[in-house]
Design an enzyme around this catalytic site. Sequence first.
Site, PDB file in Angstrom:
ATOM      1  N   LYS A 195     -16.042 -45.458  56.393  1.00 20.75           N
ATOM      2  CA  LYS A 195     -16.751 -46.747  56.412  1.00 20.75           C
ATOM      3  C   LYS A 195     -16.175 -47.649  57.501  1.00 20.75           C
ATOM      4  CE  LYS A 195     -16.644 -50.812  54.596  1.00 20.75           C
ATOM      5  NZ  LYS A 195     -17.394 -51.580  55.606  1.00 20.75           N
ATOM      6  N   GLU A 269      -2.561 -48.823  56.374  1.00 17.59           N
ATOM      7  CA  GLU A 269      -2.081 -49.436  57.618  1.00 17.59           C
ATOM      8  C   GLU A 269      -2.562 -50.883  57.564  1.00 17.59           C
ATOM      9  OE1 GLU A 269      -1.633 -51.024  60.790  1.00 17.59           O
ATOM     10  OE2 GLU A 269      -3.278 -49.834  61.617  1.00 17.59           O
ATOM     11  N   CYS A 303      -3.330 -55.523  64.744  1.00 18.78           N
ATOM     12  CA  CYS A 303      -2.356 -55.607  63.646  1.00 18.78           C
ATOM     13  C   CYS A 303      -0.920 -55.637  64.134  1.00 18.78           C
ATOM     14  CB  CYS A 303      -2.573 -54.487  62.644  1.00 18.78           C
ATOM     15  SG  CYS A 303      -2.884 -52.913  63.407  1.00 18.78           S
ATOM     16  N   GLU A 403      -0.155 -63.970  58.886  1.00 14.35           N
ATOM     17  CA  GLU A 403      -0.831 -63.281  59.981  1.00 14.35           C
ATOM     18  C   GLU A 403      -2.045 -64.108  60.409  1.00 14.35           C
ATOM     19  OE1 GLU A 403      -2.704 -59.514  59.011  1.00 14.35           O
ATOM     20  OE2 GLU A 403      -2.083 -58.728  60.953  1.00 14.35           O
TER      21      GLU A 403
HETATM   22  P1  NDP Z   1     -10.387 -56.513  55.356  1.00  8.73           P
HETATM   23  O1  NDP Z   1      -9.140 -55.922  54.869  1.00  8.73           O
HETATM   24  O2  NDP Z   1     -11.273 -57.247  54.417  1.00  8.73           O
HETATM   25  O3  NDP Z   1     -11.314 -55.385  56.041  1.00  8.73           O
HETATM   26  C1  NDP Z   1     -10.879 -54.115  56.480  1.00  8.73           C
HETATM   27  C2  NDP Z   1     -11.876 -53.040  56.057  1.00  8.73           C
HETATM   28  O4  NDP Z   1     -11.933 -52.981  54.625  1.00  8.73           O
HETATM   29  C3  NDP Z   1     -13.314 -53.325  56.499  1.00  8.73           C
HETATM   30  O5  NDP Z   1     -14.001 -52.105  56.741  1.00  8.73           O
HETATM   31  C4  NDP Z   1     -13.899 -53.996  55.265  1.00  8.73           C
HETATM   32  O6  NDP Z   1     -15.306 -53.920  55.233  1.00  8.73           O
HETATM   33  C5  NDP Z   1     -13.257 -53.177  54.169  1.00  8.73           C
HETATM   34  N1  NDP Z   1     -13.198 -53.821  52.871  1.00  8.73           N
HETATM   35  C6  NDP Z   1     -13.276 -55.139  52.561  1.00  8.73           C
HETATM   36  N2  NDP Z   1     -13.200 -55.320  51.228  1.00  8.73           N
HETATM   37  C7  NDP Z   1     -13.054 -54.096  50.668  1.00  8.73           C
HETATM   38  C8  NDP Z   1     -12.897 -53.633  49.342  1.00  8.73           C
HETATM   39  N3  NDP Z   1     -12.885 -54.468  48.298  1.00  8.73           N
HETATM   40  N4  NDP Z   1     -12.761 -52.308  49.132  1.00  8.73           N
HETATM   41  C9  NDP Z   1     -12.763 -51.449  50.157  1.00  8.73           C
HETATM   42  N5  NDP Z   1     -12.918 -51.825  51.455  1.00  8.73           N
HETATM   43  C10 NDP Z   1     -13.050 -53.138  51.711  1.00  8.73           C
HETATM   44  O7  NDP Z   1     -10.028 -57.437  56.542  1.00  8.73           O
HETATM   45  P2  NDP Z   1     -10.863 -58.715  57.023  1.00  8.73           P
HETATM   46  O8  NDP Z   1     -11.940 -58.188  57.851  1.00  8.73           O
HETATM   47  O9  NDP Z   1     -11.277 -59.605  55.917  1.00  8.73           O
HETATM   48  O10 NDP Z   1      -9.759 -59.482  57.833  1.00  8.73           O
HETATM   49  C11 NDP Z   1      -8.882 -60.367  57.124  1.00  8.73           C
HETATM   50  C12 NDP Z   1      -7.509 -60.311  57.706  1.00  8.73           C
HETATM   51  O11 NDP Z   1      -6.957 -59.020  57.526  1.00  8.73           O
HETATM   52  C13 NDP Z   1      -7.432 -60.538  59.212  1.00  8.73           C
HETATM   53  O12 NDP Z   1      -7.470 -61.883  59.511  1.00  8.73           O
HETATM   54  C14 NDP Z   1      -6.130 -59.898  59.505  1.00  8.73           C
HETATM   55  O13 NDP Z   1      -5.108 -60.779  59.173  1.00  8.73           O
HETATM   56  C15 NDP Z   1      -6.100 -58.688  58.582  1.00  8.73           C
HETATM   57  N6  NDP Z   1      -6.570 -57.453  59.224  1.00  8.73           N
HETATM   58  C16 NDP Z   1      -5.677 -56.519  59.618  1.00  8.73           C
HETATM   59  C17 NDP Z   1      -6.113 -55.395  60.271  1.00  8.73           C
HETATM   60  C18 NDP Z   1      -5.196 -54.344  60.748  1.00  8.73           C
HETATM   61  O14 NDP Z   1      -5.514 -53.681  61.751  1.00  8.73           O
HETATM   62  N7  NDP Z   1      -4.093 -54.078  60.073  1.00  8.73           N
HETATM   63  C19 NDP Z   1      -7.514 -55.163  60.568  1.00  8.73           C
HETATM   64  C20 NDP Z   1      -8.397 -56.185  60.041  1.00  8.73           C
HETATM   65  C21 NDP Z   1      -7.903 -57.275  59.406  1.00  8.73           C
HETATM   66  P3  NDP Z   1     -16.192 -55.144  55.776  1.00  8.73           P
HETATM   67  O15 NDP Z   1     -15.543 -55.626  57.031  1.00  8.73           O
HETATM   68  O16 NDP Z   1     -17.498 -54.502  56.001  1.00  8.73           O
HETATM   69  O17 NDP Z   1     -16.202 -56.155  54.695  1.00  8.73           O
END
Ligand code: NDP
Length: 504
Positions: A195, A269, A303, A403
């Site tokens: 996904k 991660e 990240c 973050e």
């Molecule tokens: P999320 O953790 O919400 O999103 C990461 C992935 O998880 C996306 O594909 C998202 O889908 C999916 N997801 C969201 N909710 C669920 C759930 N309940 N169960 C399973 N999968 C889920 O990150 P955000 O996009 O909200 O970003 C928020 C913060 O997270 C950022 O500001 C940053 O601080 C951190 N972050 C860190 C990352 C890294 O590389 N370590 C990457 C992204 C964010 P969808 O986007 O379609 O909702």
Amino acid sequence: MGSQPPDRSDLYRDHVSKHDEVRAGAKFGAWIDGETHTTDDTVAVYDPVIDEQMLTVPDCTATEVDAAVTAAWDAFDRTWESTVPRDRSSLLFEWADTLEDHLEELTLLECLDCGKPISQAQGEIEGAIDTLEYYASVCRAQRGSEAPAATDLHLYMKHEPYGVVGQIVPWNYPLWAAAWKLGPALAAGNACVLKPSSETPLSTIRAAQLSADIFPDGVLNVITGSGSTAGQSLAEHDDVRKVSFTGSTDVGSGVMQAAADRVAPVTLELGGKSPFIVFPDADLDKVVDAVADGIFYSTGEICDALSRALVHESIVDEFTERFVEKAESYVLGDPLDEATTMGPLTSEDQFRTVTDYIETGREEATLLCGGGRPDDPALADGWYVEPTVFGDVSNDMTIAQEEIFGPVQTINTFADYDEAISLANDTKYGLAAGIGTERTSRVHQTADDLDAGLVYVNEYGPILPEAPYGGFKQSGFGKDLGLEALDHYRRTKSVYVNLDDPSL
Ligand code: NDP
């Protein structure tokens, strides 16, 4: 969506015509069992440069997730389980070659979807291809082992895939992150349901479509839609035997709890708040650039962003002056323009998050540069934030602990080595760290003392598939990349074969 002032019409028209090109080039849907799948409900995908909807993708629910998992098991049972590494290696190479043939198209998708400068977008697509080639190569080196434990026993260990694995990736480096997970999982012999984020699904959907006629139908499936519905359904699915997740610590923890109910292993991660320690002997000609790359690459939406500069007090004035000058030299503009070195944030949500943190920073510390939107009216509708630097920061401040995931650097000082290490490790995260020094002995000592999974010395990056990537503490566990990631997608079985007395 904003109105269209005359002075941004070239940029606006250019992007809208690129959207037409994207829509004409492919039909973007979920990819299930080797076919594009649509749903009545959809999610809009926006171009963050002009805040215009480019297209929509299916808003998948548990129904589509179940269909994808079923297709993946069918493919696994029917054909994929009986492939040998040589077969999978050649298919992975073929897929990587096909993606290479479509490099320009995939780069454009990544650039429009994320708002990444085109050179960065291309570098990440090339990174994805390189990752697939790496796993195509190491795929054929997979072997079991044997233990000479007793004379009347043949004891050997073999590796097997899990079957069907679920993978959830974020919006900030979409296809590269997908390749980090698909490469090792497919090489190990698993069928995948992945996904992408609903914010940036386009390059991953297109890459999956380009795997048609290479992998058997159902081996590689992509589910689009929201995290809370499609992502959660995938994490909870009883027939998904392993879950790998990249994203925020909060959501990662929820994914782990969902998998725990059926005792499925997870790899996480997660986020970071990574330090860059600048020692007094650092060569500032290279370290200022390294710290800037570490926070401003990908508009800070990465990240392992090195978002906390810890600078020795004897050089902090010179460092700060040079760093602010460097921050102000970034060219914010149209990511399609080669001259642009920083694009917008990827979404309105992220823009609100980052600008809220900047407001907090103004109250807590001293704003040294940036802090607002760029003046250029052509960029007024994009989610742009200027490169921002705060001085007089202490480690207990919100902007030093949380973050931000945007182009916001904090500068803090230290007096001696112990204080530098203590400040660097004083965070709930442990993803990455940087060191600026010309002394080799200090490099090794500091790398040992840092509580982080990645250490960059006198530079930021590169990230290569040969090295495992992942953090400590609340930055997660398990690794993407390297041979370790291949191991995470395999189960080990020990086989005890009793040897009868060979006498006739
Ligand atoms: P999320 O953790 O919400 O999103 C990461 C992935 O998880 C996306 O594909 C998202 O889908 C999916 N997801 C969201 N909710 C669920 C759930 N309940 N169960 C399973 N999968 C889920 O990150 P955000 O996009 O909200 O970003 C928020 C913060 O997270 C950022 O500001 C940053 O601080 C951190 N972050 C860190 C990352 C890294 O590389 N370590 C990457 C992204 C964010 P969808 O986007 O379609 O909702």
